[in-house]
Design a protein around this motif. Structure first.
Motif, PDB file in Angstrom:
ATOM      1  N   ASP A  46       0.820  -1.215   0.000  1.00 51.74           N
ATOM      2  CA  ASP A  46       0.000   0.000   0.000  1.00 51.74           C
ATOM      3  C   ASP A  46       0.851   1.262   0.000  1.00 51.74           C
ATOM      4  O   ASP A  46       0.537   2.242   0.692  1.00 51.74           O
ATOM      5  CB  ASP A  46      -0.934   0.008   1.217  1.00 51.74           C
ATOM      6  CG  ASP A  46      -2.213  -0.768   0.957  1.00 51.74           C
ATOM      7  OD1 ASP A  46      -2.434  -1.145  -0.206  1.00 51.74           O
ATOM      8  OD2 ASP A  46      -2.961  -1.003   1.897  1.00 51.74           O
ATOM      9  N   ARG A  74       2.459  -0.998  14.425  1.00 50.88           N
ATOM     10  CA  ARG A  74       1.337  -0.445  13.672  1.00 50.88           C
ATOM     11  C   ARG A  74       1.783   0.806  12.914  1.00 50.88           C
ATOM     12  O   ARG A  74       2.787   1.438  13.269  1.00 50.88           O
ATOM     13  CB  ARG A  74       0.175  -0.111  14.620  1.00 50.88           C
ATOM     14  CG  ARG A  74      -0.463  -1.335  15.269  1.00 50.88           C
ATOM     15  CD  ARG A  74      -1.740  -0.945  15.994  1.00 50.88           C
ATOM     16  NE  ARG A  74      -1.469  -0.123  17.160  1.00 50.88           N
ATOM     17  CZ  ARG A  74      -1.332  -0.591  18.396  1.00 50.88           C
ATOM     18  NH1 ARG A  74      -1.402  -1.897  18.622  1.00 50.88           N
ATOM     19  NH2 ARG A  74      -1.114   0.228  19.402  1.00 50.88           N
ATOM     20  N   ALA A  75       1.034   1.162  11.909  1.00 57.62           N
ATOM     21  CA  ALA A  75       1.377   2.338  11.104  1.00 57.62           C
ATOM     22  C   ALA A  75       1.535   3.565  11.999  1.00 57.62           C
ATOM     23  O   ALA A  75       0.688   3.843  12.848  1.00 57.62           O
ATOM     24  CB  ALA A  75       0.296   2.591  10.055  1.00 57.62           C
ATOM     25  N   THR A 106       0.201   6.590   8.294  1.00 58.63           N
ATOM     26  CA  THR A 106      -0.845   6.481   7.280  1.00 58.63           C
ATOM     27  C   THR A 106      -1.947   7.476   7.603  1.00 58.63           C
ATOM     28  O   THR A 106      -2.098   7.904   8.756  1.00 58.63           O
ATOM     29  CB  THR A 106      -1.438   5.058   7.239  1.00 58.63           C
ATOM     30  OG1 THR A 106      -2.461   4.984   6.249  1.00 58.63           O
ATOM     31  CG2 THR A 106      -2.045   4.674   8.578  1.00 58.63           C
ATOM     32  N   GLU A 131      -5.089   6.607   7.025  1.00 53.23           N
ATOM     33  CA  GLU A 131      -6.266   5.785   7.316  1.00 53.23           C
ATOM     34  C   GLU A 131      -6.645   5.924   8.788  1.00 53.23           C
ATOM     35  O   GLU A 131      -5.778   6.100   9.649  1.00 53.23           O
ATOM     36  CB  GLU A 131      -5.976   4.319   7.004  1.00 53.23           C
ATOM     37  CG  GLU A 131      -5.728   4.014   5.541  1.00 53.23           C
ATOM     38  CD  GLU A 131      -6.991   4.131   4.706  1.00 53.23           C
ATOM     39  OE1 GLU A 131      -8.097   4.156   5.281  1.00 53.23           O
ATOM     40  OE2 GLU A 131      -6.865   4.210   3.473  1.00 53.23           O
ATOM     41  N   GLN A 162      -9.850  -1.351  10.950  1.00 53.20           N
ATOM     42  CA  GLN A 162      -8.884  -0.946   9.938  1.00 53.20           C
ATOM     43  C   GLN A 162      -7.499  -1.503  10.264  1.00 53.20           C
ATOM     44  O   GLN A 162      -6.794  -2.004   9.390  1.00 53.20           O
ATOM     45  CB  GLN A 162      -8.829   0.576   9.844  1.00 53.20           C
ATOM     46  CG  GLN A 162      -7.769   1.107   8.887  1.00 53.20           C
ATOM     47  CD  GLN A 162      -7.994   0.691   7.457  1.00 53.20           C
ATOM     48  OE1 GLN A 162      -9.138   0.563   7.021  1.00 53.20           O
ATOM     49  NE2 GLN A 162      -6.914   0.483   6.706  1.00 53.20           N
ATOM     50  N   GLU A 206      -5.060  -4.177   8.197  1.00 51.36           N
ATOM     51  CA  GLU A 206      -3.667  -3.902   7.875  1.00 51.36           C
ATOM     52  C   GLU A 206      -2.751  -5.000   8.398  1.00 51.36           C
ATOM     53  O   GLU A 206      -1.792  -5.394   7.725  1.00 51.36           O
ATOM     54  CB  GLU A 206      -3.258  -2.545   8.463  1.00 51.36           C
ATOM     55  CG  GLU A 206      -3.955  -1.373   7.800  1.00 51.36           C
ATOM     56  CD  GLU A 206      -3.722  -0.043   8.508  1.00 51.36           C
ATOM     57  OE1 GLU A 206      -4.252   0.979   8.045  1.00 51.36           O
ATOM     58  OE2 GLU A 206      -2.993  -0.044   9.526  1.00 51.36           O
TER      59      GLU A 206
END
Length: 351
Positions: free
Chosen positions: A42, A89-90, A98, A100, A106, A110
């Motif tokens: 992504d 995690r992002a 991110t 998002e 969500q 991911e």
């Protein structure tokens, strides 16, 4: 004239702080390489750390604001008897941020995509601490047939945030405001400076410097320092580097903002059926939290709750041997069930 001098002096201080932050960030990148690998999907990279062998795969989900390093004392022990996976995690640790929303569903999507992209096979035993409990429940709801067991480590209960009171909404608002302020202080190098002073045993100067930007700054820095002290000494420099970065605070604000949605999404997972489940609860809880901890054990007919003595919210840091034993118990139960049942296809609910 005096105002012009003060304005000029302030500008010099801000520029020096920003330069200090840039230099520190560049040094951190060289000093602290990720323990695992960065996997691209992504259009961004996420960090995943896989050690050990065996099935089922144990996947660790950290609490809000925490990185994969929070599992340092447990992951290596689990890797002695099965494959053990931690990740960031992002926007946390070594993973890219991110845009998002940071909601349980969500994040679960991911995580599933990351495991596939990294070639980490299931089935999975999910281990979730605190806010991570919301994520592992959402993951089990989305990918039910990929999950063969769960350990909840002082997990928060959906009832805590599903329908926030006026006071809780205020907590969310204030938490987001503190996180945004801290992100700006990080850009100017103040967070880095304060954490460095704390690390050198001079916290008073750090609190004084932070208080110049308001009581919210002082509270933010003290809160970070308190959590850092819970971690093993070997990873403290890494964690200080993370919390010197604006992205850590900006991501934290996103998590806080999404708490009510995450709570509702986790509540959608009503039952694990007969999958092995261990609920580890700290001995610090008072009503209604004690009732909520007991209720978590109702998610499975093969569950047990253990109240861990001499432990706070971070059980895997206070009593890592108990967390490891709970995971061993669930892995053994999952293996026994897997021998009795054929493999099942992935859940269509995830589509």
């Amino acid at each position: 004239m005096i105002y012009a001098l003060l304005l000029g002096a302030s500008a010099v201080v801000l520029v020096c702080g920003a330069v200090y932050q840039i230099i520190g960030t560049l040094r951190d990148r060289g000093r602290f390489p990720p323990p695992g690998r960065l996997v691209r999907f992504d259009k961004r990279r996420m960090h995943i750390h896989v050690i050990g062998e065996g099935t089922p795969t144990v996947v660790f989900e950290s609490g809000m604001g925490a990185s994969c390093l929070s599992w340092t004392q447990v992951q290596g022990e689990v890797a002695q008897f099965s494959r053990a996976v931690s990740y960031d995690r992002a926007g946390q640790g070594w993973s890219d941020p991110t845009s998002e929303p940071r909601t349980a569903r969500q994040i679960a999507k991911e995580l599933h995509a990351l495991l596939n992209a990294a070639g980490v096979p299931g089935p999975y035993v999910l281990v979730g601490h605190s806010f991570g409990g919301y994520i592992v429940r959402a993951f089990a709801d989305l990918y039910r047939h990929d999950v063969v067991g769960m350990v909840l480590v002082d997990s928060i209960h959906p009832a805590e945030w599903m329908n926030p009171t006026a006071e809780q909404r205020k907590v969310i608002h204030v938490g987001m405001r503190y996180a945004w302020i801290a992100a700006w202080l990080a850009r100017l190098g103040l967070i880095r400076f304060c954490l460095a002073r704390v690390a050198r045993g001079s916290p008073r100067l750090a609190w004084t410097a932070a208080s110049a930007f308001g009581t919210s700054a002082t509270s933010a820095v003290q809160r970070i320092a308190g959590e850092i002290r819970k971690l093993p000494a070997t990873v403290l420099p890494n964690v200080r580097a993370f919390w010197s970065q604006p992205q850590s605070f900006l991501s934290l604000a996103q998590y806080v903002a999404g708490l009510p949605v995450s709570a509702r999404q986790s509540a959608a997972m009503l039952s694990l059926g007969d999958l092995p489940l261990v609920v580890l609860s700290g001995d610090h809880h008072v009503p209604p939290y004690t009732d909520w901890q007991r209720d978590l054990a109702q998610l499975s007919s093969q569950a047990r709750q253990l109240v861990v003595a001499e432990s706070g919210h971070w059980i895997h840091l206070d009593r890592p041997e108990i967390a490891t034993q709970a995971i061993r118990e669930v892995v053994a139960g999952a293996r026994s069930a897997m021998r009795r049942q054929p493999s099942l296809p992935s859940s269509p609910k995830a589509q």
